[in-house]
Design a protein around this motif. Structure first.
Motif, mmCIF file in Angstrom:
data_model
loop_
_atom_site.group_PDB
_atom_site.id
_atom_site.type_symbol
_atom_site.label_atom_id
_atom_site.label_comp_id
_atom_site.label_asym_id
_atom_site.label_seq_id
_atom_site.Cartn_x
_atom_site.Cartn_y
_atom_site.Cartn_z
ATOM 1 N N VAL A 1 0.847 -1.190 0.000
ATOM 2 C CA VAL A 1 0.000 0.000 0.000
ATOM 3 C C VAL A 1 0.886 1.246 0.000
ATOM 4 O O VAL A 1 1.726 1.414 0.893
ATOM 5 N N ARG A 2 0.693 2.097 -0.986
ATOM 6 C CA ARG A 2 1.499 3.318 -1.088
ATOM 7 C C ARG A 2 1.094 4.307 0.000
ATOM 8 O O ARG A 2 -0.093 4.589 0.187
ATOM 9 N N MET A 3 2.116 4.871 0.686
ATOM 10 C CA MET A 3 1.860 5.764 1.809
ATOM 11 C C MET A 3 2.536 7.119 1.579
ATOM 12 O O MET A 3 3.469 7.241 0.788
ATOM 13 N N SER B 1 -7.541 1.132 8.764
ATOM 14 C CA SER B 1 -7.732 1.742 7.448
ATOM 15 C C SER B 1 -6.947 1.004 6.369
ATOM 16 O O SER B 1 -7.410 0.861 5.225
ATOM 17 N N LEU B 2 -5.758 0.521 6.715
ATOM 18 C CA LEU B 2 -4.940 -0.214 5.749
ATOM 19 C C LEU B 2 -5.617 -1.498 5.288
ATOM 20 O O LEU B 2 -5.465 -1.904 4.133
ATOM 21 N N VAL C 1 -8.762 -2.010 4.747
ATOM 22 C CA VAL C 1 -9.699 -1.666 3.672
ATOM 23 C C VAL C 1 -8.930 -1.299 2.408
ATOM 24 O O VAL C 1 -9.261 -1.750 1.308
ATOM 25 N N SER C 2 -7.892 -0.482 2.549
ATOM 26 C CA SER C 2 -7.101 -0.057 1.392
ATOM 27 C C SER C 2 -6.482 -1.244 0.668
ATOM 28 O O SER C 2 -6.323 -1.223 -0.554
ATOM 29 N N ALA C 3 -6.139 -2.275 1.419
ATOM 30 C CA ALA C 3 -5.549 -3.467 0.816
ATOM 31 C C ALA C 3 -6.554 -4.270 0.013
ATOM 32 O O ALA C 3 -6.177 -4.989 -0.920
ATOM 33 N N ALA C 4 -7.835 -4.142 0.345
ATOM 34 C CA ALA C 4 -8.851 -5.033 -0.225
ATOM 35 C C ALA C 4 -9.711 -4.402 -1.312
ATOM 36 O O ALA C 4 -10.561 -5.085 -1.873
ATOM 37 N N ILE C 5 -9.505 -3.116 -1.619
ATOM 38 C CA ILE C 5 -10.341 -2.461 -2.623
ATOM 39 C C ILE C 5 -9.560 -2.272 -3.922
ATOM 40 O O ILE C 5 -8.339 -2.121 -3.902
ATOM 41 N N SER D 1 3.736 -2.781 3.966
ATOM 42 C CA SER D 1 3.379 -4.185 3.784
ATOM 43 C C SER D 1 1.953 -4.404 4.280
ATOM 44 O O SER D 1 1.427 -3.591 5.042
ATOM 45 N N LEU D 2 1.330 -5.475 3.847
ATOM 46 C CA LEU D 2 -0.043 -5.743 4.262
ATOM 47 C C LEU D 2 -0.078 -6.161 5.726
ATOM 48 O O LEU D 2 0.794 -6.901 6.189
#
Length: 400
Positions: free
Chosen positions: A159-161, A320-321, A323-327, A358-359
Motif C-alpha cells: 500500500v502506497r503511503m 484503514s490499511l 480496507v485499502s488493501a482489499a479495494i 506491507s499488508l
C-alpha cells in the motif's frame, strides 16, 4: 340424500385431509427451522459482548470490547472532544450488551439508527467507527485471519503511503477571500520547493484545509501547473455542493473531497455532481471499516479512487490499511508514525524505503495494545480538541 355410507365417506376424507395437512405443516415447519432468514439470532454460539471500556489518551479514545469467551477487540475514536466521546461509548453499551460481536453490520445499523435525532454527525459516526473497528478485530481473531481477508482478500501486494521520499503534502492556513501577489506567490513557492524535494517522478499534494475561500483557491490553482499537484485536498467547506461545482468548473487540478463526509449518504452528492476526482475518506470519521468499504464501492462505480485521510495512531491506521488493501480503486494513504505514543501500539506491518506499507498480518486488525502504557498515558492531562488558529488579521473567525 344423506346416508350412513355418505357420512362414513366424508369422515374418512376429513381424516385423510387432516393427516395430509399435518404432514405438510410438519414439513413446512422443518423448512422454516432450517431457513437462515427465519433464524437471525446465532444459536450456534454463546459468544456475547460483556463489556466496553473507553480510555482517553490526549485527543484519542481507545475502545476495548470484551466478550464472555475472552476474545477482545480494539478500536480508536479520533478528532472528538474526548470527554463527550467517552461518555457516548458508555451510553451506547446499552445497545451492545449481550450481543454477538460478529454481527457487525447489524450492530452498526442498530447504533446508527438508534436515535432519530442523533443519526449521523461527527459524534455518532466517529464513536461508531471505533466500535466498528473493535468488532472487526474480534471477528478476524475468531476466524484466525486478517480483516482484509474477510473483506474479500487483498487486491494489491503493498500500500502506497505518504509522506515519503517520493510523496509529500504542503498546505496553507486561513486566507482572505481574495489574495495578493505576495500571498499567492508564497504558497506557490512552497509547492515548488516540495516538487524539487520529491523530483519529477514523485507526487505533491496540496491541503487547502477548507481554509482557502473559493476566490483565493481559484487564483492559486491558476498559478500552479495542473500536473505539479496530485490533488487539492479539502477545497471547500462541506455543506453546499454548488461551491464545489463552481470550483470544479474552473480548476484543472484533481479535487480530493470527503475527509468530513461521514457516511455513504454524504459521499453520494460529490459523486453524482462529478466534483470528486479522489475520495479522501477517513476510516475513523466515517463509521469505521464497514462504512469505508461501502464508500470505496460507490467510488469504484464512478471510477473515483480512495486516498484515505488518516491522523490516528497505528491502531486506526492499521484498520484503514485493511480496507485499502482489499479495494480495487486506491491511490495513496496518509500516515504519521509520530502520532502514536511510544510503546502503546505494536503493529505487524512496516514501511519500505520507497514509502510502501506491507499488508497487515495476524488475526483481526493485527495490533496489540500495551494496557499498562495505556493506563499511564490516561493519567496525563487531556487537552480539548479546540484549534485556535482559525483567525484572520482583523480578528474575525475563519474556516479551518
Amino acid at each position: 340424500m344423506t346416508t350412513r355410507r355418505n357420512l362414513l365417506a366424508a369422515a374418512a376424507g376429513t381424516l385423510t385431509f387432516n393427516a395430509f395437512r399435518g404432514d405438510m405443516n410438519a414439513a413446512l415447519g422443518a423448512q422454516l427451522d432450517n431457513n437462515p432468514a427465519a433464524n437471525v439470532a446465532d444459536k450456534t454460539t454463546t459468544l456475547k459482548i460483556i463489556r466496553i471500556t473507553p480510555t482517553a489518551v490526549k485527543r484519542k479514545v481507545f475502545i476495548k470490547v470484551e466478550t464472555n469467551h475472552g476474545v477482545t477487540g480494539w478500536g480508536e475514536i479520533d478528532q472528538l472532544e474526548t470527554t463527550v466521546a467517552t461518555a457516548l461509548v458508555k451510553s451506547l453499551f446499552e445497545l451492545l450488551d449481550g450481543e454477538n460481536p460478529t454481527r457487525i453490520e447489524h450492530l452498526w445499523q442498530k447504533i446508527y439508527r438508534s436515535h432519530r435525532d442523533m443519526r449521523g454527525g461527527p459524534f455518532m459516526t466517529h464513536t461508531l467507527a471505533g466500535i466498528d473497528m473493535a468488532l472487526w478485530d474480534i471477528t478476524g481473531k475468531l476466524w484466525g485471519v486478517p480483516v482484509h481477508r474477510l473483506l474479500g482478500g487483498p487486491t494489491r501486494d503493498k500500500v502506497r503511503m505518504y509522506p515519503s521520499a517520493k510523496a509529500t503534502k504542503v498546505g496553507a492556513g486561513p486566507q482572505p477571500f481574495s489574495g495578493t501577489p505576495a500571498q499567492i506567490e508564497g504558497i506557490v513557492k512552497n509547492i515548488e520547493n516540495a516538487r524539487k524535494q520529491v523530483g519529477a517522478d514523485g507526487v505533491v499534494m496540496f491541503d487547502a484545509h477548507c481554509a482557502l475561500p473559493p476566490p483565493f483557491l481559484l487564483q492559486l490553482a491558476a498559478a500552479v501547473k495542473a500536473y505539479d499537484l496530485l490533488y487539492i485536498e479539502e477545497p471547500a467547506v462541506p455543506g453546499n455542493i454548488e461551491v464545489f461545482k463552481r470550483l470544479k468548473k474552473h480548476i484543472n487540478i484533481p479535487l480530493a473531497v470527503g475527509e468530513q463526509a461521514r457516511t455513504i449518504w454524504e459521499v453520494i452528492p460529490y459523486l453524482q455532481e462529478g466534483v470528486a476526482d479522489i475520495l479522501q475518506i477517513d476510516c475513523a470519521h466515517t463509521g469505521g471499516i464497514s462504512q469505508m468499504r461501502k464508500i470505496a464501492i460507490l467510488g469504484e462505480a464512478y471510477h473515483v479512487p480512495l486516498a484515505p485521510h488518516c491522523v490516528t495512531t497505528d491502531l486506526g491506521a492499521t484498520a484503514s490499511l485493511h480496507v485499502s488493501a482489499a479495494i480495487p480503486f486506491f491511490l495513496i494513504h496518509e500516515y504519521y508514525p509520530s502520532i502514536t505514543p511510544p510503546g502503546l501500539v505494536k503493529k505487524n506491518w512496516s514501511l519500505d524505503k520507497d514509502g510502501y506499507a506491507s499488508l497487515p498480518e495476524g488475526p483481526g486488525i493485527g495490533c496489540e495494545i500495551d494496557e499498562k502504557v495505556l493506563e499511564e498515558l490516561a493519567k496525563q492531562p487531556l487537552p480539548p480538541e479546540w484549534p485556535t488558529r482559525g483567525r484572520l488579521p482583523d480578528g474575525s473567525i475563519a474556516d479551518y
